[in-house]
Design a protein around this motif. Structure first.
Motif, mmCIF file in Angstrom:
data_model
loop_
_atom_site.group_PDB
_atom_site.id
_atom_site.type_symbol
_atom_site.label_atom_id
_atom_site.label_comp_id
_atom_site.label_asym_id
_atom_site.label_seq_id
_atom_site.Cartn_x
_atom_site.Cartn_y
_atom_site.Cartn_z
ATOM 1 N N SER A 1 -4.579 10.841 -7.485
ATOM 2 C CA SER A 1 -4.399 9.401 -7.720
ATOM 3 C C SER A 1 -3.689 8.719 -6.552
ATOM 4 N N TYR A 2 -2.775 9.448 -5.926
ATOM 5 C CA TYR A 2 -2.012 8.884 -4.817
ATOM 6 C C TYR A 2 -1.964 9.901 -3.676
ATOM 7 N N THR A 3 -1.842 9.384 -2.475
ATOM 8 C CA THR A 3 -1.560 10.253 -1.333
ATOM 9 C C THR A 3 -0.045 10.353 -1.232
ATOM 10 N N ILE A 4 0.473 11.575 -1.244
ATOM 11 C CA ILE A 4 1.930 11.730 -1.259
ATOM 12 C C ILE A 4 2.401 12.523 -0.047
ATOM 13 N N LEU A 5 3.368 11.945 0.658
ATOM 14 C CA LEU A 5 4.022 12.642 1.760
ATOM 15 C C LEU A 5 5.471 12.818 1.335
ATOM 16 N N SER B 1 -1.379 3.042 -2.568
ATOM 17 C CA SER B 1 -2.190 4.257 -2.507
ATOM 18 C C SER B 1 -1.420 5.405 -1.882
ATOM 19 N N VAL B 2 -0.347 5.075 -1.154
ATOM 20 C CA VAL B 2 0.462 6.113 -0.512
ATOM 21 C C VAL B 2 1.891 6.047 -1.074
ATOM 22 N N LEU B 3 2.443 7.211 -1.408
ATOM 23 C CA LEU B 3 3.843 7.270 -1.834
ATOM 24 C C LEU B 3 4.604 8.180 -0.880
ATOM 25 N N LEU B 4 5.652 7.648 -0.271
ATOM 26 C CA LEU B 4 6.509 8.426 0.623
ATOM 27 C C LEU B 4 7.742 8.821 -0.169
ATOM 28 N N MET B 5 8.086 10.091 -0.142
ATOM 29 C CA MET B 5 9.243 10.538 -0.919
ATOM 30 C C MET B 5 10.174 11.328 -0.011
ATOM 31 N N ASP B 6 11.412 10.842 0.139
ATOM 32 C CA ASP B 6 12.347 11.505 1.041
ATOM 33 C C ASP B 6 13.358 12.318 0.231
ATOM 34 N N GLU B 7 13.118 13.600 0.096
ATOM 35 C CA GLU B 7 13.974 14.502 -0.693
ATOM 36 C C GLU B 7 14.286 13.897 -2.066
ATOM 37 N N GLU C 1 0.823 -1.218 0.000
ATOM 38 C CA GLU C 1 0.000 0.000 0.000
ATOM 39 C C GLU C 1 0.851 1.260 0.000
ATOM 40 N N VAL C 2 2.045 1.157 0.606
ATOM 41 C CA VAL C 2 2.883 2.327 0.844
ATOM 42 C C VAL C 2 4.225 2.170 0.135
ATOM 43 N N GLY C 3 4.438 2.934 -0.928
ATOM 44 C CA GLY C 3 5.706 2.872 -1.648
ATOM 45 C C GLY C 3 6.635 3.982 -1.187
ATOM 46 N N MET C 4 7.935 3.800 -1.382
ATOM 47 C CA MET C 4 8.884 4.820 -0.911
ATOM 48 C C MET C 4 9.972 5.124 -1.951
ATOM 49 N N VAL C 5 10.286 6.405 -2.064
ATOM 50 C CA VAL C 5 11.349 6.873 -2.966
ATOM 51 C C VAL C 5 12.387 7.621 -2.132
ATOM 52 N N PHE C 6 13.666 7.443 -2.470
ATOM 53 C CA PHE C 6 14.745 7.991 -1.647
ATOM 54 C C PHE C 6 15.478 9.152 -2.329
ATOM 55 N N GLN C 7 16.450 9.710 -1.604
ATOM 56 C CA GLN C 7 17.193 10.869 -2.126
ATOM 57 C C GLN C 7 17.944 10.541 -3.400
ATOM 58 N N ARG C 8 18.677 9.432 -3.348
ATOM 59 C CA ARG C 8 19.440 9.029 -4.534
ATOM 60 C C ARG C 8 18.637 7.984 -5.271
ATOM 61 N N PRO C 9 18.496 8.137 -6.578
ATOM 62 C CA PRO C 9 17.831 7.075 -7.334
ATOM 63 C C PRO C 9 18.574 5.760 -7.081
ATOM 64 N N ASN C 10 17.850 4.719 -6.775
ATOM 65 C CA ASN C 10 18.510 3.443 -6.464
ATOM 66 C C ASN C 10 17.915 2.290 -7.263
ATOM 67 N N PRO C 11 17.996 2.404 -8.608
ATOM 68 C CA PRO C 11 17.500 1.282 -9.409
ATOM 69 C C PRO C 11 18.345 0.041 -9.148
ATOM 70 N N LEU C 12 17.745 -1.111 -9.335
ATOM 71 C CA LEU C 12 18.503 -2.350 -9.209
ATOM 72 C C LEU C 12 19.359 -2.511 -10.466
ATOM 73 N N PRO C 13 20.491 -3.187 -10.368
ATOM 74 C CA PRO C 13 21.348 -3.378 -11.551
ATOM 75 C C PRO C 13 20.752 -4.422 -12.496
#
Ligand SMILES: Nc1ncnc2c1ncn2[C@@H]1O[C@H](COP(=O)(O)OP(=O)(O)O)[C@@H](O)[C@H]1O
Ligand SMILES: [Mg+2]
Length: 255
Positions: A200-204, A171-177, A87-99
Motif C-alpha cells: 500500500s505504501y513505499t516505506i523507507l 505514497s511514501v512513508l519515511l520512518m526514522d527509528e 506524497e511523502v509522510g514522515m515518522v520520528f523516533q519519539r511520538p510527537n502528537p500535537l497537544p
C-alpha cells in the motif's frame, strides 16, 4: 521488474563544510519496505531527510546529485514542496502528537492542505475512521476521539503519528527509528503494523535494530561514513553480505 519509487543518483550533502553523504545511489522499490542500517552518524537520517527536503530548512545545507521521488526530480526548480510533502509522510523516533484531540491530530495535515476549502464533518469522519483503522487504533479510541492525544500510551501515540499522515494520501512513508522509544511489546506491534503496509505504501525505515531490519524489511541498505555500501534483498544482505564491512556490522563487531 519492480517499479522504483525513490531513486538517488550520486547524492552528496554538506552541512556547512562537513560532508555527510558521498555519492549515494539507491533505488527504493514501490510498495516495498526498505530498511536503512549502519552505525550511528553514518548519514541514515540525513539521507531520509533529503527525500522530503527537510534538511534544507537548516539553510547551511548544500546538495549535489539528484533525488527522484515518484518519477519527479525532488530538487527540480518546478517541484511543489507542498505536493512533495503530501506524497511523502514522515515518522520520528519519539511520538510527537500535537497537544490536541485524537481527532484533530489525525485531521490536522488534511485541513492545512485544504486551506480555505473546508471538508464537511461527514467527509472528515470518513477520513478519520479510515486512518485510525489502518493503524489498528479505531476500536481502542473510537469512544474517546475528543480526548487529548497526549493521554495515549507511547505505542498508541506512535500509531496515531502514522495515522495522521494518511488522510492526505501519501505514497511514501519515511520512518526514522520509529520504535526506539517503545518497549519490546509495543515495538512488535508497530513492526506488525508497518509490515501490514506492504503493497500500500513505499516505506523507507531507519533502524539500529538488526533483528528489526531482518524481520520487517524486504530490501536492506547498509551505510557507512556517509557512503551507501550495499543494497540487497534483506535475506541476502544478512545471509551473504558482499562486503566485509557489512558482515562486520551485522555481526555486531562495531556501531
Ligand atoms: N543539523 C546538522 N548539522 C550539522 N551536522 C549534522 C546535522 N545533522 C547531522 N549532522 C552530522 O551528519 C552526520 C550524519 O548524521 P545523521 O544523518 O544524523 O546520522 P545517523 O542518522 O546515521 O545517525 C553526523 O556526522 C552528524 O553529526
Ligand atoms: Mg539518525
Amino acid at each position: 521488474m519492480a517499479e522504483i519509487a525513490i531513486e538517488t543518483r550520486d547524492l552528496n550533502l554538506w552541512y556547512g563544510t562537513f560532508q555527510a553523504l558521498f555519492d549515494v545511489n539507491i533505488q527504493v522499490k514501490k510498495g516495498m519496505i526498505t530498511s536503512l542500517i549502519g552505525p550511528s552518524g553514518c548519514g541514515k537520517s540525513t539521507l531520509l531527510r533529503t527525500v522530503n527536503r527537510v534538511n534544507e530548512r537548516l539553510g547551511y545545507v548544500r546538495t549535489t546529485g539528484s533525488v527522484d521521488v515518484l518519477g519527479q526530480d525532488a530538487f527540480g526548480e518546478d517541484v511543489e514542496l507542498a505536493r512533495l510533502r503530501k506524497e511523502v509522510g514522515m515518522v520520528f523516533q519519539r511520538p510527537n502528537p500535537l497537544p490536541l484531540s485524537i481527532r484533530d491530530n489525525v485531521l490536522f495535515s488534511h485541513r492545512i492542505h485544504r486551506g480555505n476549502v473546508k471538508a464537511s464533518k461527514s467527509d472528515e469522519d470518513v477520513l478519520l475512521e479510515d486512518a485510525l483503522r489502518q493503524v489498528l487504533l479505531w476500536d481502542d479510541v473510537k469512544d474517546r476521539l475528543n480526548q487529548n492525544a497526549t493521554s495515549l500510551s507511547l505505542e498508541e501515540q506512535q500509531k496515531l503519528c502514522i495515522a495522521r499522515l494518511l488522510p492526505v494520501k501519501p505514497s511514501v512513508l519515511l520512518m526514522d527509528e520509529p520504535t526506539s522509544a517503545l518497549d519490546p511489546k509495543a515495538t512488535a506491534a508497530l513492526e506488525e503494523l508497518i509490515w501490514s503496509f506492504r503493497g500500500s505504501y513505499t516505506i523507507l525505515i531507519v533502524t539500529h535494530n538488526m533483528a528489526q531490519a531482518r524481520r520487517a524489511s524486504e530490501d536492506c541498505a547498509f551505510m557507512l561514513l556517509g557512503k551507501m555500501m550495499e543494497v540487497a534483498p534483506t535475506a541476502d544482505l544478512f545471509l551473504s553480505p558482499q562486503l566485509s564491512e557489512t558482515a562486520d556490522y551485522i555481526e555486531g563487531r562495531y556501531g
